[in-house]
Design an enzyme around this catalytic site. Structure first.
Site, PDB file in Angstrom:
ATOM      1  N   ASN A   1       2.389  -9.408  -6.421  1.00 42.66           N
ATOM      2  CA  ASN A   1       1.159  -9.017  -5.007  1.00 42.66           C
ATOM      3  C   ASN A   1       0.504  -9.920  -5.519  1.00 42.66           C
ATOM      4  OD1 ASN A   1       1.695  -6.600  -4.465  1.00 42.66           O
ATOM      5  ND2 ASN A   1       0.245  -5.919  -5.802  1.00 42.66           N
TER       6      ASN A   1
ATOM      7  N   GLY B   1       0.931  -1.401   0.445  1.00 41.18           N
ATOM      8  CA  GLY B   1       0.215  -0.054  -0.495  1.00 41.18           C
ATOM      9  C   GLY B   1       1.255   0.966   0.211  1.00 41.18           C
TER      10      GLY B   1
ATOM     11  N   GLU C   1      17.386  -0.520  -2.027  1.00 41.73           N
ATOM     12  CA  GLU C   1      17.450  -1.229  -3.720  1.00 41.73           C
ATOM     13  C   GLU C   1      17.955   0.331  -4.586  1.00 41.73           C
ATOM     14  OE1 GLU C   1      14.348  -2.922  -5.514  1.00 41.73           O
ATOM     15  OE2 GLU C   1      12.664  -1.333  -5.245  1.00 41.73           O
ATOM     16  N   LYS C   2      18.595   0.535  -5.702  1.00 39.69           N
ATOM     17  CA  LYS C   2      18.766   2.135  -5.891  1.00 39.69           C
ATOM     18  C   LYS C   2      16.965   2.508  -6.360  1.00 39.69           C
ATOM     19  CE  LYS C   2      21.446   4.886  -8.626  1.00 39.69           C
ATOM     20  NZ  LYS C   2      22.065   5.326  -7.559  1.00 39.69           N
TER      21      LYS C   2
ATOM     22  N   ARG D   1      -2.372 -11.739  -5.348  1.00 37.52           N
ATOM     23  CA  ARG D   1      -4.120 -11.479  -4.875  1.00 37.52           C
ATOM     24  C   ARG D   1      -4.397 -11.123  -5.822  1.00 37.52           C
ATOM     25  NH1 ARG D   1      -3.388  -6.000  -4.350  1.00 37.52           N
ATOM     26  NH2 ARG D   1      -1.881  -4.999  -3.305  1.00 37.52           N
TER      27      ARG D   1
HETATM   28  P1  ADP Z   1       3.818  -1.369  -2.178  1.00 35.15           P
HETATM   29  O1  ADP Z   1       4.225  -2.834  -2.154  1.00 35.15           O
HETATM   30  O2  ADP Z   1       3.923  -0.504  -1.038  1.00 35.15           O
HETATM   31  O3  ADP Z   1       2.832  -1.710  -3.357  1.00 35.15           O
HETATM   32  P2  ADP Z   1       6.752  -0.999  -4.249  1.00 35.15           P
HETATM   33  O4  ADP Z   1       7.315  -2.188  -4.234  1.00 35.15           O
HETATM   34  O5  ADP Z   1       5.051  -1.503  -5.239  1.00 35.15           O
HETATM   35  O6  ADP Z   1       5.480  -1.045  -2.709  1.00 35.15           O
HETATM   36  O7  ADP Z   1       6.792   0.367  -4.633  1.00 35.15           O
HETATM   37  C1  ADP Z   1       5.451   0.866  -4.775  1.00 35.15           C
HETATM   38  C2  ADP Z   1       6.080   2.621  -5.424  1.00 35.15           C
HETATM   39  O8  ADP Z   1       7.164   2.711  -4.596  1.00 35.15           O
HETATM   40  C3  ADP Z   1       6.659   1.842  -6.787  1.00 35.15           C
HETATM   41  O9  ADP Z   1       4.968   1.963  -7.443  1.00 35.15           O
HETATM   42  C4  ADP Z   1       6.982   2.723  -7.036  1.00 35.15           C
HETATM   43  O10 ADP Z   1       6.554   4.222  -8.054  1.00 35.15           O
HETATM   44  C5  ADP Z   1       7.903   3.414  -5.983  1.00 35.15           C
HETATM   45  N1  ADP Z   1       9.688   2.231  -5.748  1.00 35.15           N
HETATM   46  C6  ADP Z   1       9.342   0.958  -5.432  1.00 35.15           C
HETATM   47  N2  ADP Z   1      10.814   0.849  -5.569  1.00 35.15           N
HETATM   48  C7  ADP Z   1      11.274   2.084  -6.311  1.00 35.15           C
HETATM   49  C8  ADP Z   1      12.495   1.854  -6.277  1.00 35.15           C
HETATM   50  N3  ADP Z   1      13.430   1.003  -6.526  1.00 35.15           N
HETATM   51  N4  ADP Z   1      13.428   3.327  -7.452  1.00 35.15           N
HETATM   52  C9  ADP Z   1      11.892   4.281  -7.151  1.00 35.15           C
HETATM   53  N5  ADP Z   1      10.353   4.116  -7.301  1.00 35.15           N
HETATM   54  C10 ADP Z   1      11.113   2.960  -6.470  1.00 35.15           C
HETATM   55  P1  ADP Z   2      -2.894  -2.998  -4.991  1.00 30.33           P
HETATM   56  O1  ADP Z   2      -1.616  -3.622  -5.332  1.00 30.33           O
HETATM   57  O2  ADP Z   2      -4.126  -3.744  -5.579  1.00 30.33           O
HETATM   58  O3  ADP Z   2      -2.808  -1.548  -6.004  1.00 30.33           O
HETATM   59  P2  ADP Z   2      -2.560  -1.337  -2.441  1.00 30.33           P
HETATM   60  O4  ADP Z   2      -0.651  -1.082  -3.171  1.00 30.33           O
HETATM   61  O5  ADP Z   2      -3.699  -0.245  -3.394  1.00 30.33           O
HETATM   62  O6  ADP Z   2      -3.209  -2.586  -4.440  1.00 30.33           O
HETATM   63  O7  ADP Z   2      -3.385  -1.524  -2.297  1.00 30.33           O
HETATM   64  C1  ADP Z   2      -4.784  -2.407  -1.544  1.00 30.33           C
HETATM   65  C2  ADP Z   2      -4.766  -1.882  -0.765  1.00 30.33           C
HETATM   66  O8  ADP Z   2      -4.090  -2.634   0.198  1.00 30.33           O
HETATM   67  C3  ADP Z   2      -5.181  -0.552   0.588  1.00 30.33           C
HETATM   68  O9  ADP Z   2      -5.926  -0.819   1.295  1.00 30.33           O
HETATM   69  C4  ADP Z   2      -4.102  -1.499   1.445  1.00 30.33           C
HETATM   70  O10 ADP Z   2      -3.558  -0.185   2.323  1.00 30.33           O
HETATM   71  C5  ADP Z   2      -3.712  -2.399   1.174  1.00 30.33           C
HETATM   72  N1  ADP Z   2      -2.757  -3.375   1.434  1.00 30.33           N
HETATM   73  C6  ADP Z   2      -1.717  -3.423   0.244  1.00 30.33           C
HETATM   74  N2  ADP Z   2      -0.210  -4.426   0.816  1.00 30.33           N
HETATM   75  C7  ADP Z   2      -0.723  -4.015   2.063  1.00 30.33           C
HETATM   76  C8  ADP Z   2       0.235  -4.538   3.029  1.00 30.33           C
HETATM   77  N3  ADP Z   2       1.749  -5.724   2.891  1.00 30.33           N
HETATM   78  N4  ADP Z   2      -0.068  -5.013   4.446  1.00 30.33           N
HETATM   79  C9  ADP Z   2      -1.443  -4.529   4.315  1.00 30.33           C
HETATM   80  N5  ADP Z   2      -2.119  -3.470   4.080  1.00 30.33           N
HETATM   81  C10 ADP Z   2      -1.905  -4.101   2.460  1.00 30.33           C
HETATM   82 MG    MG Z   3       3.448  -2.258  -5.420  1.00 29.07          MG
END
Ligand code: ADP
Ligand code: ADP
Ligand code: MG
Length: 459
Positions: free
Chosen positions: A291, A165, A201-202, A293
């Protein structure tokens, strides 16, 4: 599927979405709800509804024993987890598996590997999928982290391995910032996700976030359903998603799709999943996380492929083979989704829970509004601020943008402040219209409609 029965372990729009799919399949469906959600739409649409605890998620939607007991008590043989909450919790999935109830998603074993972001990166690398340069797995100490940061060069990101999230992520430009952020991020990870592990990470400057939807079945088939571009983000949280991406050509699309399938096959993936990548300015792509799910933005993929992903998830969970093969899938047009949130863009996006008075949903050809709100509904303050997802589909990107503008004009949610106008302004921003925006867009955006209609900019 006469003797089947499904418990939906979620709330809000996704619970409604899953309940609809179950009903269309003729499968009886049970809702769960917290005290704060007694009058929520999902409790009314399900065949049965069970209260599982007080308002706070920790005491209800995250209470594994309560959720599982509700499934057993109502005679369900499967649980659909939605997104968020327990959807990627290997401990919960293990508990479900132990009762003989089917968890609609991959096995606890697969989720425990891929749901942990540091481990997932190692699996991707082993499968030959490029990853963002960084630490091999989690880092134990600040000193180790700084060493790695120096090796790969600042700026770097510290990321919670169990994060999601958009939370549990910090950017650091030097050693001092790293020292501070390391403690903070570990602490945030511990309190938010119950796991303080972080990795480094970078920091990729202003990338595109492009993710690939995949589906696997229990017979070993895995296909991809093309990409979604989720680069329109605020603080690493998605705001708008579209498919296909405006920056991919067929060649890169194929490469990323194949990489996603390769990764999923390497772990015997079953169910719906999303492989997230960053794409840099030179169009190199790097895996960031998976993800395991259904995702919030799954409807844009449904619109461009004509496939109901939630129904497919359910069928696959009950042992059916995927109803399509890779060669059957085509991109039929362009889809855009705007997340509609109860928040105030003029007040630092503060959540704005409260009583909704009037609502009017837009409609027409290929307009979809996935939501759980209705007139006189109280948006509770305890959960995510998303109150709906507006999705449009059109033959091409230009027409999809026009359709989204008209639909946003006609979407009325009275009583609470929302981000509808903010989304409308983005639909008029030259960088969005041209398709040249990246994840840094929102930080620079003033929320105002820019210039006239920008008609001439639409490609
Ligand atoms: P989450 O589990 O919260 O979705 P992500 O690893 O998918 O976390 O990262 C969420 C967002 O953060 C990415 O969509 C991107 O915009 C930014 N982000 C994550 N990792 C990087 C990175 N190494 N460099 C730049 N932006 C990043
Ligand atoms: P998507 O990856 O489907 O685009 P989001 O990153 O917007 O979704 O997350 C969807 C919902 O799930 C949000 O309410 C977010 O806070 C919750 N969520 C996502 N990953 C986690 C996690 N690792 N732990 C707790 N809540 C999460
Ligand atoms: Mg993500």
């Amino acid at each position: 599927m006469a003797q089947n029965k499904i418990l939906v372990a979620n709330r809000g729009e996704i619970a409604v979405r899953v309940i609809r799919a179950c009903k269309e399949l003729g499968i009886p469906v049970v809702a769960i709800y917290s005290k704060a959600d007694e009058s929520s739409l999902h409790t009314k649409l399900a065949d049965e509804a069970v209260c599982i605890g007080p308002a706070r998620s920790k005491d209800s939607y995250l209470n594994m024993q309560a959720v599982l007991s509700a499934a057993i008590a109502t005679g369900c043989n499967a649980i659909h987890p939605g997104y968020g909450f327990l959807s990627e919790n290997p401990k919960f999935i293990e508990m479900v598996e132990a009762t003989g109830i089917k968890f609609i998603g991959p096995s606890s074993n697969v989720v425990s590997k891929l749901g942990d972001k540091a481990t997932a990166k190692m699996i991707a690398k082993a499968a030959g999928v490029p990853v963002v340069e960084g630490s091999e797995g989690i880092i134990e100490t600040k000193e180790d982290g700084i060493k790695i940061a120096k090796q790969i060069g600042y700026p770097v990101m510290i990321k919670a391995s169990a994060g999601g999230g958009g939370r549990g992520i910090s950017v650091c430009y030097n050693d001092q910032e790293f020292s501070k952020a390391f403690e903070m991020t570990s602490m945030e990870a511990e309190t938010s996700f119950g796991d303080k592990s972080v990795y480094v990470e970078k920091f990729v400057e202003n990338p595109r976030h492009i993710e690939v939807q995949i589906m696997g079945d229990s017979k070993g088939n895995v296909v991809h359903l093309f990409e979604r571009d989720c680069s329109m983000q605020r603080r690493n949280q998605k705001l708008i998603e579209e498919a296909p991406s405006a920056i991919l050509n067929d060649d890169l699309r194929k490469k990323m799709g194949l990489a996603a399938v390769k990764l999923a096959k390497s772990v015997g993936y079953e169910g719906a999943g999303t492989i997230e990548f960053l794409v840099d300015k030179r169009k190199n792509f790097y895996f960031i996380e998976m993800n395991t799910r259904i995702q919030v933005e799954h409807p844009v993929t449904e619109m461009i492929t004509g496939i109901d992903l939630v129904k497919e998830q359910i069928k696959v969970a009950y042992g059916k083979e995927l109803s399509f093969k890779q060669k059957d899938l085509k991109i039929l047009g362009h889809a855009i989704e705007c997340r509609i949130n109860a928040e105030n863009p003029l007040n630092n996006f503060m959540p704005t829970p409260g009583r909704i008075k009037k609502v009017l949903f837009p409609g027409g050809f290929n307009v979809r509004f996935d939501s759980h709100i209705y007139p006189d509904y109280d948006v509770p303050p305890f959960y995510d601020s998303m109150v709906g997802k507006l999705i449009v589909f059109a033959p091409n990107r230009k027409e999809a943008i026009r359709k989204m503008r008209v639909s946003l004009e006609q979407l009325v949610i009275d009583g609470i402040t929302t981000n509808i106008e903010y989304q409308y302004a983005i639909m008029h921003a030259p960088d969005f219209i041209k398709g040249t925006y990246d994840t840094g867009f929102i930080a620079k955006f003033n929320g105002l409609i820019q210039g006239e209609y920008n008609e001439e900019l639409i490609g």
